[in-house]
Design a protein around this motif. Structure first.
Motif, PDB file in Angstrom:
ATOM      1  N   ALA A   1      -4.926  -1.334   0.453  1.00  0.00           N
ATOM      2  CA  ALA A   1      -5.708  -0.652   1.493  1.00  0.00           C
ATOM      3  C   ALA A   1      -7.117  -0.302   1.002  1.00  0.00           C
ATOM      4  O   ALA A   1      -7.978   0.058   1.781  1.00  0.00           O
ATOM      5  N   LEU A   2      -7.346  -0.400  -0.302  1.00  0.00           N
ATOM      6  CA  LEU A   2      -8.667  -0.086  -0.847  1.00  0.00           C
ATOM      7  C   LEU A   2      -9.468  -1.370  -1.015  1.00  0.00           C
ATOM      8  O   LEU A   2      -8.970  -2.355  -1.556  1.00  0.00           O
TER       9      LEU A   2
ATOM     10  N   CYS B   1      -3.367   1.620   5.034  1.00  0.00           N
ATOM     11  CA  CYS B   1      -3.167   2.876   4.300  1.00  0.00           C
ATOM     12  C   CYS B   1      -1.937   3.616   4.815  1.00  0.00           C
ATOM     13  O   CYS B   1      -1.752   3.774   6.016  1.00  0.00           O
ATOM     14  N   THR B   2      -1.093   4.069   3.895  1.00  0.00           N
ATOM     15  CA  THR B   2       0.115   4.787   4.287  1.00  0.00           C
ATOM     16  C   THR B   2      -0.019   6.282   4.052  1.00  0.00           C
ATOM     17  O   THR B   2       0.933   7.034   4.220  1.00  0.00           O
ATOM     18  N   GLY B   3      -1.211   6.693   3.593  1.00  0.00           N
ATOM     19  CA  GLY B   3      -1.445   8.122   3.409  1.00  0.00           C
ATOM     20  C   GLY B   3      -0.672   8.730   2.257  1.00  0.00           C
ATOM     21  O   GLY B   3      -0.224   9.866   2.343  1.00  0.00           O
ATOM     22  N   CYS B   4      -0.525   7.965   1.156  1.00  0.00           N
ATOM     23  CA  CYS B   4       0.234   8.508   0.019  1.00  0.00           C
ATOM     24  C   CYS B   4      -0.640   9.463  -0.789  1.00  0.00           C
ATOM     25  O   CYS B   4      -0.137  10.290  -1.535  1.00  0.00           O
ATOM     26  N   ALA B   5      -1.948   9.308  -0.667  1.00  0.00           N
ATOM     27  CA  ALA B   5      -2.924  10.190  -1.332  1.00  0.00           C
ATOM     28  C   ALA B   5      -2.980  10.038  -2.840  1.00  0.00           C
ATOM     29  O   ALA B   5      -3.666  10.797  -3.517  1.00  0.00           O
ATOM     30  N   VAL B   6      -2.285   9.078  -3.393  1.00  0.00           N
ATOM     31  CA  VAL B   6      -2.298   8.923  -4.846  1.00  0.00           C
ATOM     32  C   VAL B   6      -3.684   8.515  -5.338  1.00  0.00           C
ATOM     33  O   VAL B   6      -4.132   8.942  -6.401  1.00  0.00           O
ATOM     34  N   CYS B   7      -4.404   7.726  -4.528  1.00  0.00           N
ATOM     35  CA  CYS B   7      -5.723   7.273  -4.976  1.00  0.00           C
ATOM     36  C   CYS B   7      -6.675   8.438  -5.191  1.00  0.00           C
ATOM     37  O   CYS B   7      -7.640   8.327  -5.936  1.00  0.00           O
TER      38      CYS B   7
ATOM     39  N   CYS C   1      -4.570  -0.820  -4.807  1.00  0.00           N
ATOM     40  CA  CYS C   1      -3.874  -0.608  -3.549  1.00  0.00           C
ATOM     41  C   CYS C   1      -4.505  -1.558  -2.526  1.00  0.00           C
ATOM     42  O   CYS C   1      -5.730  -1.594  -2.391  1.00  0.00           O
TER      43      CYS C   1
ATOM     44  N   PHE D   1      -6.203   0.254  -9.721  1.00  0.00           N
ATOM     45  CA  PHE D   1      -5.082   0.777  -8.934  1.00  0.00           C
ATOM     46  C   PHE D   1      -4.633  -0.262  -7.921  1.00  0.00           C
ATOM     47  O   PHE D   1      -3.491  -0.289  -7.505  1.00  0.00           O
TER      48      PHE D   1
ATOM     49  N   ILE E   1     -11.398   2.379   3.040  1.00  0.00           N
ATOM     50  CA  ILE E   1      -9.943   2.413   3.169  1.00  0.00           C
ATOM     51  C   ILE E   1      -9.560   1.735   4.473  1.00  0.00           C
ATOM     52  O   ILE E   1     -10.066   2.091   5.540  1.00  0.00           O
TER      53      ILE E   1
ATOM     54  N   VAL F   1      -6.830  10.332   3.252  1.00  0.00           N
ATOM     55  CA  VAL F   1      -7.837  10.319   2.200  1.00  0.00           C
ATOM     56  C   VAL F   1      -9.119   9.734   2.781  1.00  0.00           C
ATOM     57  O   VAL F   1      -9.074   8.778   3.549  1.00  0.00           O
TER      58      VAL F   1
ATOM     59  N   ALA G   1       0.864  -1.176   0.000  1.00  0.00           N
ATOM     60  CA  ALA G   1       0.000   0.000   0.000  1.00  0.00           C
ATOM     61  C   ALA G   1       0.904   1.231   0.000  1.00  0.00           C
ATOM     62  O   ALA G   1       1.824   1.322   0.800  1.00  0.00           O
ATOM     63  N   GLY G   2       0.656   2.143  -0.917  1.00  0.00           N
ATOM     64  CA  GLY G   2       1.453   3.361  -0.953  1.00  0.00           C
ATOM     65  C   GLY G   2       2.775   3.219  -1.691  1.00  0.00           C
ATOM     66  O   GLY G   2       3.572   4.157  -1.728  1.00  0.00           O
TER      67      GLY G   2
HETATM   68  S1  SF4 Z   1      -3.777   6.946   0.353  1.00  0.00           S
HETATM   69 FE1  SF4 Z   1      -4.970   5.651  -1.039  1.00  0.00          FE
HETATM   70  S2  SF4 Z   1      -3.442   4.767  -2.434  1.00  0.00           S
HETATM   71 FE2  SF4 Z   1      -2.310   5.614  -0.688  1.00  0.00          FE
HETATM   72  S3  SF4 Z   1      -2.090   3.858   0.683  1.00  0.00           S
HETATM   73 FE3  SF4 Z   1      -3.953   4.949   1.327  1.00  0.00          FE
HETATM   74  S4  SF4 Z   1      -5.604   3.934   0.222  1.00  0.00           S
HETATM   75 FE4  SF4 Z   1      -3.693   3.308  -0.773  1.00  0.00          FE
END
Ligand code: SF4
Ligand code: SF4
Lengths: 182, 604
Positions: free
Chosen positions: B566-567, B583-589, B564, B562, B578, B545, B354-355
């Motif tokens: 975490a989704l 979730c690592t908080g990358c926010a790409v999603c 991930c 995608f 989520i 997110v 994830a992330g």
């Molecule tokens: S922010 Fe979105 S893409 Fe990133 S790790 Fe969390 S759920 Fe996955």
């Protein structure tokens, strides 16, 4: 009670299968028993199914044959589905699952280690809660895995981080209680 | 003092090396061999040993570096996985002719299964081709023991010696005595002798003759003689010959079933001892259990009496699991075997964390070139195949040359698909550079995305030449990737963070347009591997997110395109959720949802 034990620890990559395998192996070594383990490295560690084999006693080969394992620790319900075939008939399976898992070929005990870990504020530590649950379930099968020697190892391992050690020990304890309260 | 430790096969190998005076160890990481050099480093620190440990840029460099140490009279070793030995095959073949002064061990770890490799090739066959002796340990304990024997053998005959563990040796742990190592250092003393060390073809013929003479003697060397591990030698009837992990499994099974068949363990599969070959000729039937090809089997004199891999009695494909060993021994001995009921379920496919920044890069590539051909390489990012952004994976560094090959193949077609190649930073250094130079001279229209996460992630986070730290974790000079790319002659070089997805997609599009007329364009995707970042760093950059419940209609686009971990789709609410634990908080999603249902918390 036998000193020869063959145990399967199964979960997903990242769940800490190795960590509990090493702790159990250490407990057996504290009793001066010969130990062999085998583990998954590489690609599968990225979220795939991972498995550890733990053999205590007089063995040469590191793997466990199907239908010969004494016990299975399943860190996910699906881990039980995947790897219960390693258990001998009547073998013990402890499964991390909120819902009961039925299989009359084995002695199956379920406990929600994930919920326990979440309650303790550390979702990543469901493996430790499950280890506690397993200790509770194994109490009458073997003396090898004494909670005291595990506690000693955990303290040693987290020598530099007493707060972490404290957390891990508490979760181990609540895992054991979870079994008792079933 | 209690000196018992639970040690990994690879750690046991490292211990065996150091205990027997190894002063230089070089390696390139690759599962299942990677922990050998890391263990050398930790033992060096723990026991305060004055030795050299090095992650080399590739296996060939590692081999040649360690080999020179042995030419100068030191005990040295090089470690790699089996496919790495292909890369080091050139120095391997030549060094066996030239020989060594100090003991030199070539550790090549095989992966029957295969668990984490492209092939199931048997390094022992490579030893047969190169004509050097090879030892085959059955356990961590024996791996440590054989390291010592191998050094003796190497120095006795001035020849490199191969040590061939398999995954189940490398990644098994055994309780073992580990004592403090006291090392007596040797001084390097290179004895100049160009006739030998720089031999011309004429002298190579002479060296080849000497090599054959050495091998004849090694086939009679006492310490590596086959060992009778069960039963009594009979000289007629049946015999079982075992090697490697199959030997350990067979011992358990013979004991459990109290079979009265002599079992011989071969620790030196090549050259097989002459006396042993004679001895085996007395038996009427011989079962050979070895991995992964029938190397011992092919050296036995009368093939008609032998049952093994080459005769089809044992499958030439896949790992020889203990249940297979049991079943085959029973079939050979004519005793009953009840196969247990096994229902194999399809496993979960591995996926990028994830992330993981690679996921963002792959998603961007798919957006920039939906109809592209995507060549890739070996590493975590091979998992980009889950996202449909990896079409080919052949071997280390191949993605770049294959990209060139595809553009050439399509050159005369009416339409040319865009070609994107992905390669990790470590793989780029390993063998990507020559391919890139080639594409410059040929003006190949393709985009190379170097996935620079500052580490060799898949194998356990070994440093790369760009990391600025060495095998021991000390700082060293960092090589600059953009400067190398420029030095190769590439004129389009852009560096960007794939977490900033929209901007990253734009750069890829720009690169795609550029390469059509001007040849290779290189985009360097820079973001560290998450497993390498400390918690504080991750926490500081965490962007929360959330799912906008009014918008998300559960179409599942983000989950499938995608992926991930975490989704997930919540079956009850039919919306995406989520997993806060992953979730690592990358926010790409937040850039991925076509309906903008995934939003940053403070921007809702
Ligand atoms: S922010 Fe979105 S893409 Fe990133 S790790 Fe969390 S759920 Fe996955
Ligand atoms: S280990 Fe690093 S590179 Fe590999 S999948 Fe995870 S985040 Fe990505």
């Amino acid at each position: 009670m036998s000193n020869n034990q063959q145990i399967i620890i199964s979960g997903l990559g990242g769940q800490g299968v190795l960590f509990i395998t090493k702790l159990l192996a250490g407990a057996a070594m504290a009793d001066n028993l010969p130990v062999l383990t085998s583990e998954t490295h590489g690609m599968a560690q990225r979220g795939g199914n991972v498995i550890s084999y733990l053999k205590i006693g007089e063995f040469s080969g590191p793997l466990i044959r199907p239908a010969t394992a004494d016990a299975l620790i399943a860190l996910k319900p699906e881990s039980f589905a995947h790897h219960s075939y390693f258990l001998k008939p009547g073998g013990l399976a402890v499964v991390n699952s909120p819902n009961p898992v039925e299989d009359d070929r084995y002695r199956v005990c379920c406990g929600d280690a994930t919920a326990l870990a979440e309650k303790a504020g550390n979702v990543r530590s469901e493996n430790v809660a499950m280890l506690g649950f397993f200790l509770g379930a194994m109490k009458n099968d073997t003396h090898i895995f004494s909670p005291d020697s595990l506690a000693r190892m955990i303290k040693e391992k987290f020598q530099a981080k007493p707060a972490v050690a404290e957390n891990v020990l508490n979760l181990l304890g609540s895992g054991m209680q979870l079994f008792e309260k079933r | 003092m209690n000196t018992k430790r639970l040690i990994l096969g690879n750690e046991a190998l490292a211990y065996g090396l150091l205990k027997n005076g190894c002063q230089m160890a070089c390696a390139y990481p690759g599962t299942p061999s990677s922990e050998i050099l890391s263990a050398v480093v930790s033992l060096k620190k723990e026991m305060d040993l004055d030795i050299h440990a090095q992650w080399a840029v590739n296996e060939k460099v590692a081999f040649e570096t360690a080999y020179a140490g042995a030419q100068a009279g030191l005990r040295t070793a090089v470690a790699m996985k089996q496919v790495g030995l292909n890369v080091a095959a050139d120095p391997l073949m030549s060094s066996v002719y030239l020989g060594v002064k100090g003991g030199f061990l070539v550790i090549s770890a095989d992966d029957p299964g295969p668990h984490s490799s492209q092939t199931e090739q048997d390094s022992r066959l490579m030893a047969v081709m190169a004509k050097l002796p090879v030892l085959d340990p059955d356990s961590p304990g024996q791996a440590a023991e054989l390291a010592g024997i191998a050094f003796e053998l190497s120095e006795a005959f001035e020849i490199p010696v191969m040590l061939r563990p398999t995954t189940r040796v490398c990644h098994s742990r055994q309780s073992m005595d580990v004592e403090k190592i006291e090392m007596t250092r040797r001084e390097a003393a290179f004895d100049k002798n160009p006739g030998r060390w720089a031999a011309t073809p004429k002298f190579r013929l002479q060296l080849h003759k000497e090599l054959e003479a050495k091998l004849t003697k090694i086939a009679d060397y006492e310490p590596t003689r086959p060992r009778l591990v069960s039963g009594t030698a009979k000289g007629c009837g049946q015999a079982i010959v075992v090697a490697g992990v199959a030997a350990a499994n067979a011992r358990d099974i013979i004991k459990e079933r109290s079979l009265d068949i002599p079992v011989y363990q071969v620790v030196q599969p090549f050259p097989l001892h002459k006396e042993f070959i004679r001895q085996m000729n007395a038996y009427d039937e011989i079962l050979v259990l070895e991995e992964t090809w029938g190397v011992i089997e092919m050296q036995l004199a009368d093939k008609n009496r032998v049952k093994g891999k080459n005769t089809g009695f044992i499958s030439p494909v896949g790992e020889l699991l203990p249940e297979n060993v049991e079943e085959r021994i029973c079939a050979f001995a004519g005793v009953d075997y009840q196969a247990p009921q096994i229902t194999m379920l399809p496993g979960r496919r591995p996926t990028l964390c994830a992330g993981c920044p690679h996921r963002a890069s792959f998603y961007a590539i798919k957006k920039a070139a939906p109809k592209g051909i995507f060549t890739s390489d070996i590493g975590c990012y091979t998992l980009g195949c889950n996202l449909g952004a990896v079409d080919t994976v052949t071997c280390m560094g191949a993605g770049i040359s294959q990209a060139a090959g595809f553009t050439i193949a399509y050159a005369k077609n009416e339409k040319q698909p865009p070609v994107f190649s992905t390669i990790g930073d470590s793989t780029f250094f390993h063998s990507g550079i020559p391919g890139l130079i080639e594409t410059v001279t040929k003006k190949i229209p393709f985009v190379l995305v170097i996935l620079d996460n500052r580490t060799t992630a898949m194998t356990g986070h070994q440093p790369t030449p760009a990391s600025g730290r060495d095998a021991s974790g000390d700082s060293c000079i960092a090589v600059n990737i953009p400067a190398i790319v420029k030095g190769c002659g590439v004129n389009f070089i852009k560096i960007a963070d794939p977490y900033d997805l929209p901007a990253f997609i734009d750069i890829l599009k720009e690169a795609k347009a550029y390469c059509k007329e001007n040849g290779p364009a290189v985009v360097i995707a820079e973001h560290p591997c998450l497993l390498d970042m400390d918690r504080a760093e991750l926490k500081a950059s965490f962007k929360k997110v959330i799912v906008n419940k009014d918008i998300c209609d559960g179409c599942g686009y983000c989950v499938s395109h995608f992926e991930c971990p975490a989704l997930g789709l919540n079956n009850d609410t039919e919306q995406v959720c989520i997993d806060p634990g992953l979730c690592t908080g990358c926010a790409v999603c937040s850039f991925v949802c076509p309906k903008d249902a995934l939003v940053l918390e403070n921007q809702e």
